[in-house]
Design an enzyme around this catalytic site. Structure first.
Site, PDB file in Angstrom:
ATOM      1  N   LYS A  87     -30.951 -36.892  43.758  1.00 45.42           N
ATOM      2  CA  LYS A  87     -30.354 -35.782  43.017  1.00 45.42           C
ATOM      3  C   LYS A  87     -28.839 -35.912  43.117  1.00 45.42           C
ATOM      4  CE  LYS A  87     -30.175 -30.720  42.694  1.00 45.42           C
ATOM      5  NZ  LYS A  87     -30.652 -29.450  43.272  1.00 45.42           N
ATOM      6  N   LYS A  96     -32.719 -37.101  39.285  1.00 43.61           N
ATOM      7  CA  LYS A  96     -32.107 -35.992  38.543  1.00 43.61           C
ATOM      8  C   LYS A  96     -30.599 -36.205  38.497  1.00 43.61           C
ATOM      9  CE  LYS A  96     -31.663 -30.939  38.638  1.00 43.61           C
ATOM     10  NZ  LYS A  96     -31.964 -29.690  39.375  1.00 43.61           N
TER      11      LYS A  96
END
Length: 330
Positions: A196, A254
């Site tokens: 992320k 992400k």
């Protein structure tokens, strides 16, 4: 080669193109992120995310039934927490009667086969808007992990199928696996946000939950001490491998479209499903451009989703999930 071989023979019409197509999409490839609000009959639009709403639990349940009928089989849920419930411990996150826990129970009662993956992070519950507990001016890793375990176990008790830690604390997957197993939830899975990145594409999401870091000179102004530097590639593979070793059943990359090289690297490195989060900023850009007539909405939406799948995604968490499912079902 040419003229013996002509690539255009395999592109001559749609029937031929569909016959040799390497990648396909179906509604079951999608997970829909949903925002849940307090109250009843509440549906609040998010200006920076046209078509996306914060819904009360009763309306969320109605939406869940529609999603399942379209072929979508998983939702990732987030809650908009009242300001008076926020503090620096995150204790509301494991309140058995909290908004998240009530939402999980309601969804699983109404649609037992829908896979529910609640978000595990403290930022919606934090007075500082950070994903963990602030100690001496920084996010303290290990005490945050202890809080996340309590949060995940409460989600499992409410009926969650998976927990989805998005916090990026070191070692939290191992602690979550140990905590879930100790509580008897051996079959509750972990979908870890492994790679992320500290991205500018999250802005609309933070509008939806009012969870941006507060402007305070005594604490970090952003999340760069725990989310990843977007200049790094090898680090993403390392983080994903660590999470798998610690017990993650799925790993996530992400954002999505801007990180397809990372998706492929991670896919090649791990032996578990790879989820990709097609994030709020990526959604908002398509919506804004389409509103101005600069892009064809549906064609761009489907191209981006297909490219994410082609890069190696087993599951795509996307705000386009419902629209894309309707498109595919046509």
């Amino acid at each position: 080669m040419f003229p013996l071989h002509r690539g255009r023979r395999l592109r001559v019409n749609e029937s031929m193109r569909s016959l040799v197509r390497e990648t396909t999409l179906s509604p079951s490839d999608f997970m829909f992120p949903m925002f849940i609000a307090e109250g009843e009959n509440v549906k609040i639009g998010i200006p920076s995310m046209p078509g996306i709403f914060r819904r009360s639990i009763d309306l969320t349940v109605e939406e869940i039934k529609e999603l399942f009928a379209l072929g979508i089989r998983a939702v990732n849920i987030y809650v908009k927490v009242s300001e008076n419930l926020k503090d620096n411990t995150g204790k509301e996150a494991w309140n058995k009667d909290g908004l998240m826990q009530e939402a999980i129970r309601a969804i699983k009662t109404a649609c037992p086969e829908m896979i529910v993956m609640p978000d595990v992070a403290l930022d919606p519950y934090s007075i500082y808007g950070h994903d963990g507990i602030i100690t001496n001016g920084d996010v303290e890793n290990d005490s945050t992990n202890e809080a996340l375990v309590k949060m995940a176990v409460s989600h499992a008790e409410a009926g969650a199928d998976f927990v989805a830690p998005s916090d990026m604390m070191d070692g939290r997957v191992l602690r979550l696996r140990q905590g879930l197993d100790a509580a008897g939830f051996h079959n509750v899975g972990i979908m870890s946000y492994s790679a992320k990145y500290a991205s500018a594409f999250y802005g609309p999401f933070r509008d939806a939950l009012d969870s941006a870091p507060v402007d305070n000179n005594e604490i970090p102004k952003d999340k760069k001490t725990y989310q990843m530097d977007y200049a790094n590639r090898i680090e993403a593979v390392k983080e994903a491998l660590w999470d798998v070793e610690e017990g993650a059943d799925m790993v996530m990359v992400k954002p999505g479209i801007a990180y397809l090289d990372i998706v492929r690297e991670v896919k090649n490195a791990v032996n578990v499903p790879v989820t990709v989060f097609h994030v709020s900023g990526e959604y908002a850009m398509i919506k804004a451009a389409a509103e101005r007539g600069w892009l064809d909405h549906d064609k761009t939406m489907m191209e981006q989703l297909m490219c994410i799948k082609r890069a190696g995604a087993s599951l795509i968490s996307t705000y386009f999930a419902k629209e894309a499912a309707i498109f595919l079902n046509k």
